[in-house]
Write a protein that holds these residues in place. Structure first.
Motif, PDB file in Angstrom:
ATOM      1  N   PRO A 133       3.873   6.832  -0.193  1.00  0.00           N
ATOM      2  CA  PRO A 133       4.170   7.997  -1.015  1.00  0.00           C
ATOM      3  C   PRO A 133       5.665   8.272  -1.114  1.00  0.00           C
ATOM      4  CG  PRO A 133       3.387   8.668   1.141  1.00  0.00           C
ATOM      5  CD  PRO A 133       3.202   7.178   1.063  1.00  0.00           C
ATOM      6  N   LEU A 134       6.437   7.594  -0.263  1.00  0.00           N
ATOM      7  CA  LEU A 134       7.901   7.660  -0.276  1.00  0.00           C
ATOM      8  C   LEU A 134       8.450   6.244  -0.131  1.00  0.00           C
ATOM      9  CD1 LEU A 134       8.620  10.639   2.182  1.00  0.00           C
ATOM     10  CD2 LEU A 134       9.080  10.620  -0.271  1.00  0.00           C
ATOM     11  N   PRO A 135       9.733   6.022  -0.425  1.00  0.00           N
ATOM     12  CA  PRO A 135      10.326   4.722  -0.126  1.00  0.00           C
ATOM     13  C   PRO A 135      10.191   4.400   1.366  1.00  0.00           C
ATOM     14  CG  PRO A 135      11.779   6.023  -1.521  1.00  0.00           C
ATOM     15  CD  PRO A 135      10.680   6.937  -1.103  1.00  0.00           C
ATOM     16  N   TYR A 136      10.123   3.124   1.697  1.00  0.00           N
ATOM     17  CA  TYR A 136       9.948   2.694   3.084  1.00  0.00           C
ATOM     18  C   TYR A 136      10.936   3.384   4.030  1.00  0.00           C
ATOM     19  CZ  TYR A 136       6.723  -1.173   2.079  1.00  0.00           C
ATOM     20  OH  TYR A 136       5.629  -1.925   1.718  1.00  0.00           O
ATOM     21  N   SER A 137      12.167   3.526   3.591  1.00  0.00           N
ATOM     22  CA  SER A 137      13.210   4.067   4.452  1.00  0.00           C
ATOM     23  C   SER A 137      12.974   5.525   4.841  1.00  0.00           C
ATOM     24  CB  SER A 137      14.581   3.940   3.775  1.00  0.00           C
ATOM     25  OG  SER A 137      14.604   4.672   2.549  1.00  0.00           O
ATOM     26  N   GLU A 138      12.085   6.217   4.108  1.00  0.00           N
ATOM     27  CA  GLU A 138      11.844   7.634   4.369  1.00  0.00           C
ATOM     28  C   GLU A 138      10.486   7.920   4.996  1.00  0.00           C
ATOM     29  OE1 GLU A 138      12.741  10.078   0.908  1.00  0.00           O
ATOM     30  OE2 GLU A 138      13.925   8.426   0.074  1.00  0.00           O
ATOM     31  N   LEU A 139       9.658   6.891   5.179  1.00  0.00           N
ATOM     32  CA  LEU A 139       8.288   7.107   5.639  1.00  0.00           C
ATOM     33  C   LEU A 139       8.207   7.645   7.062  1.00  0.00           C
ATOM     34  CD1 LEU A 139       6.242   4.079   4.255  1.00  0.00           C
ATOM     35  CD2 LEU A 139       5.989   6.485   3.657  1.00  0.00           C
ATOM     36  N   GLY A 140       9.232   7.403   7.864  1.00  0.00           N
ATOM     37  CA  GLY A 140       9.200   7.856   9.248  1.00  0.00           C
ATOM     38  C   GLY A 140       9.413   9.338   9.421  1.00  0.00           C
ATOM     39  N   GLY A 226      -0.284 -13.778  -3.051  1.00  0.00           N
ATOM     40  CA  GLY A 226      -1.232 -12.715  -2.779  1.00  0.00           C
ATOM     41  C   GLY A 226      -0.696 -11.357  -3.197  1.00  0.00           C
ATOM     42  N   TRP A 227      -1.569 -10.323  -3.110  1.00  0.00           N
ATOM     43  CA  TRP A 227      -1.152  -8.988  -3.527  1.00  0.00           C
ATOM     44  C   TRP A 227      -0.195  -8.362  -2.520  1.00  0.00           C
ATOM     45  CZ3 TRP A 227      -2.331  -4.475  -0.798  1.00  0.00           C
ATOM     46  CH2 TRP A 227      -3.231  -4.618   0.272  1.00  0.00           C
ATOM     47  N   LEU A 228      -0.174  -8.919  -1.297  1.00  0.00           N
ATOM     48  CA  LEU A 228       0.713  -8.415  -0.259  1.00  0.00           C
ATOM     49  C   LEU A 228       1.621  -9.548   0.198  1.00  0.00           C
ATOM     50  CD1 LEU A 228       1.030  -5.670   1.237  1.00  0.00           C
ATOM     51  CD2 LEU A 228      -0.358  -6.641   3.079  1.00  0.00           C
ATOM     52  N   LYS A 229       2.913  -9.318   0.190  1.00  0.00           N
ATOM     53  CA  LYS A 229       3.877 -10.321   0.629  1.00  0.00           C
ATOM     54  C   LYS A 229       4.152 -10.154   2.128  1.00  0.00           C
ATOM     55  CE  LYS A 229       7.164  -9.059  -2.199  1.00  0.00           C
ATOM     56  NZ  LYS A 229       6.520  -7.921  -2.881  1.00  0.00           N
ATOM     57  N   SER A 230       4.580 -11.230   2.772  1.00  0.00           N
ATOM     58  CA  SER A 230       4.903 -11.166   4.200  1.00  0.00           C
ATOM     59  C   SER A 230       5.951 -10.103   4.488  1.00  0.00           C
ATOM     60  CB  SER A 230       5.391 -12.537   4.694  1.00  0.00           C
ATOM     61  OG  SER A 230       4.358 -13.494   4.630  1.00  0.00           O
ATOM     62  N   SER A 231       6.903  -9.963   3.581  1.00  0.00           N
ATOM     63  CA  SER A 231       7.970  -8.978   3.788  1.00  0.00           C
ATOM     64  C   SER A 231       7.432  -7.551   3.792  1.00  0.00           C
ATOM     65  CB  SER A 231       9.046  -9.127   2.711  1.00  0.00           C
ATOM     66  OG  SER A 231       8.492  -8.967   1.410  1.00  0.00           O
ATOM     67  N   ASP A 232       6.289  -7.315   3.102  1.00  0.00           N
ATOM     68  CA  ASP A 232       5.714  -5.967   3.044  1.00  0.00           C
ATOM     69  C   ASP A 232       5.259  -5.496   4.417  1.00  0.00           C
ATOM     70  OD1 ASP A 232       6.049  -5.683   0.278  1.00  0.00           O
ATOM     71  OD2 ASP A 232       4.144  -6.674  -0.147  1.00  0.00           O
ATOM     72  N   ILE A 233       4.838  -6.421   5.266  1.00  0.00           N
ATOM     73  CA  ILE A 233       4.383  -6.049   6.601  1.00  0.00           C
ATOM     74  C   ILE A 233       5.485  -6.227   7.638  1.00  0.00           C
ATOM     75  CG2 ILE A 233       3.413  -8.292   7.255  1.00  0.00           C
ATOM     76  CD1 ILE A 233       1.676  -4.956   7.865  1.00  0.00           C
ATOM     77  N   GLU A 234       6.327  -7.247   7.469  1.00  0.00           N
ATOM     78  CA  GLU A 234       7.381  -7.489   8.452  1.00  0.00           C
ATOM     79  C   GLU A 234       8.416  -6.368   8.465  1.00  0.00           C
ATOM     80  OE1 GLU A 234       8.805 -11.381   7.507  1.00  0.00           O
ATOM     81  OE2 GLU A 234       7.035 -12.403   8.343  1.00  0.00           O
ATOM     82  N   ILE A 235       8.550  -5.666   7.348  1.00  0.00           N
ATOM     83  CA  ILE A 235       9.525  -4.574   7.278  1.00  0.00           C
ATOM     84  C   ILE A 235       9.147  -3.427   8.215  1.00  0.00           C
ATOM     85  CG2 ILE A 235       8.426  -3.284   5.408  1.00  0.00           C
ATOM     86  CD1 ILE A 235      11.228  -2.826   4.249  1.00  0.00           C
ATOM     87  N   MET A 236       7.882  -3.368   8.639  1.00  0.00           N
ATOM     88  CA  MET A 236       7.440  -2.269   9.485  1.00  0.00           C
ATOM     89  C   MET A 236       8.181  -2.231  10.820  1.00  0.00           C
ATOM     90  SD  MET A 236       5.505  -0.704   7.491  1.00  0.00           S
ATOM     91  CE  MET A 236       5.027   0.586   8.624  1.00  0.00           C
TER      92      MET A 236
END
Length: 388
Positions: A133-140, A226-236
């Motif tokens: 719901p927000l950019p990754y950098s603001e989710l925390g 795929g619909w999800l890239k490795s970077s989408d999860i590794e960024i966590m």
């Protein structure tokens, strides 16, 4: 490793260990820390393979994992605890605790006024299915996340379609329980009411800097296209850091601590003389609440692989094994009321109440979700086979 309890089959435990070793040698994932216990007696608690294959760092029982959506299990328990204490009801509306949830447009409030705690726990709130719901950098920032969610529409019918919510439901649940409990932060609530009482000393919301050397790096093994890239999860691993508050995906833990958490659930809400929940609320939470409705997210996954679409089999925050023959994280032979939670291609725990059997598996290397489902189905079936 201690002597195998008489209620567990050592040969079956050995097969489970070998199966994981073979997976790792095949490059399917890098390593795992697992635990199998029956009647509270540990038959297997072992680190296998690598915590970080690229650096040669081997797995250790002390390894701390980003556990992704298994975090939701902790939030669920706090919500159930608040219900036990009379601070919430399943029928409590979100707007009764978070008035700003109606948003800034009164014409959109009709459905939002009806969303309640039971809807959120069963993933039937009708909220937008988005992990960001927000950019990754603001989710925390939980306050900012809640503000962003309050501006989103309810797109489905509250109490209707069962559609797994990656983020919104448990962000709201975390903030609701924080407000009714009177804590200044969700992290403080989680620590004081769950982690400290259960002596989960290697579990935290946000990865503490002091644990850097123990953290298992996030490495995704997703196929291209795929619909999800490795970077989408590794960024966590760059987002879920010390000080962040993400009640849906933001916890880190060890297999030993998850085992303590799961054992509390198996024992009806108590561990080592400390009661977290009443047996009654846990019995309700581990009872089927979603009927025969499929989970839309996993229905799409199964259809893409040519598998039969299973019912969603959900209680109040807990996934259930259910009846029938279809793909399931909890394996072919687990009893229907087997319950637990799992996280993004890598983490799982469950409790089989008929066998008093507990299984925990945290893995290094995040698999594509279909591959992960097939992997955990096999390993869970093998874990069930250890019970004599």
């Amino acid at each position: 490793m201690s002597t195998t309890p008489a209620s567990l089959d050592q040969a079956a435990l050995d097969r489970l260990r070998r199966s994981i070793t073979n997976d790792i040698e095949a490059g399917n994932y890098d390593g795992a820390v697992i635990a199998v216990a029956r009647h509270g007696e540990i038959g297997l608690h072992e680190a296998i393979g690598f915590a970080d294959r690229s650096s040669g760092r081997t797995s250790s029982l002390d390894d701390v994992f980003w556990i992704f959506s298994m975090t939701k299990a902790f939030t669920n328990i706090l919500v159930l605890q608040a219900i036990d204490r009379g601070q919430l009801d399943l029928t409590t509306r979100v707007v009764d605790v978070i008035p700003e949830f109606v948003g800034r447009d009164p014409f959109r409030a009709a459905k939002k006024d009806r969303v309640n705690i039971g809807h959120l726990l069963t993933h039937r709130a009708g909220l937008v299915v988005t992990p960001t719901p927000l950019p990754y950098s603001e989710l925390g920032n939980l306050e900012a996340t809640i503000d962003a969610i309050c501006q989103l529409d309810v797109v489905g019918e509250p109490g209707g379609t069962f559609n797994y919510s990656p983020t919104l439901n448990h962000a709201l649940l975390g903030e609701v329980v924080r407000r009714v409990s009177g804590y200044s932060s969700y992290s403080e609530l989680l620590t004081k009411e769950l982690f400290e009482p259960l002596k989960m000393h290697s579990t935290a919301l946000g990865a503490p800097k002091a644990w850097t050397d123990r953290m298992v790096p996030i490495k995704a093994y997703f196929p291209p296209g795929g619909w999800l890239k490795s970077s989408d999860i590794e960024i966590m691993q760059d987002i879920v850091v010390e000080g962040t508050e993400m009640p849906w995906v933001g916890a880190v833990s060890t297999a030993g601590d998850v085992l303590r958490f799961a054992e509390m659930i198996r024992r009806g809400g108590e561990l080592d003389g400390v009661r977290i929940l009443s047996p009654g609320i846990l019995d309700l939470a581990t009872t089927l609440q979603t009927g025969t409705a499929p989970n839309d997210l996993y229905a799409m996954l199964c259809q893409a692989r040519g598998w039969d679409v299973p019912p969603g089999n959900f209680g109040l925050g807990f996934a259930l094994r259910g009846e029938g023959v279809y793909p399931t994280f909890f394996g072919a032979a687990a009893s229907p009321r087997t319950h637990g939670n799992y996280g993004a291609g890598s983490t799982l725990f469950w409790v089989d109440p008929e066998r008093n059997l507990t299984f925990v598996c945290l893995t290094a290397g995040v698999m594509e979700e279909g591959d992960n489902l097939a992997r955990f189905q096999r390993l869970s079936t093998m874990a069930t086979a250890t019970a004599l």
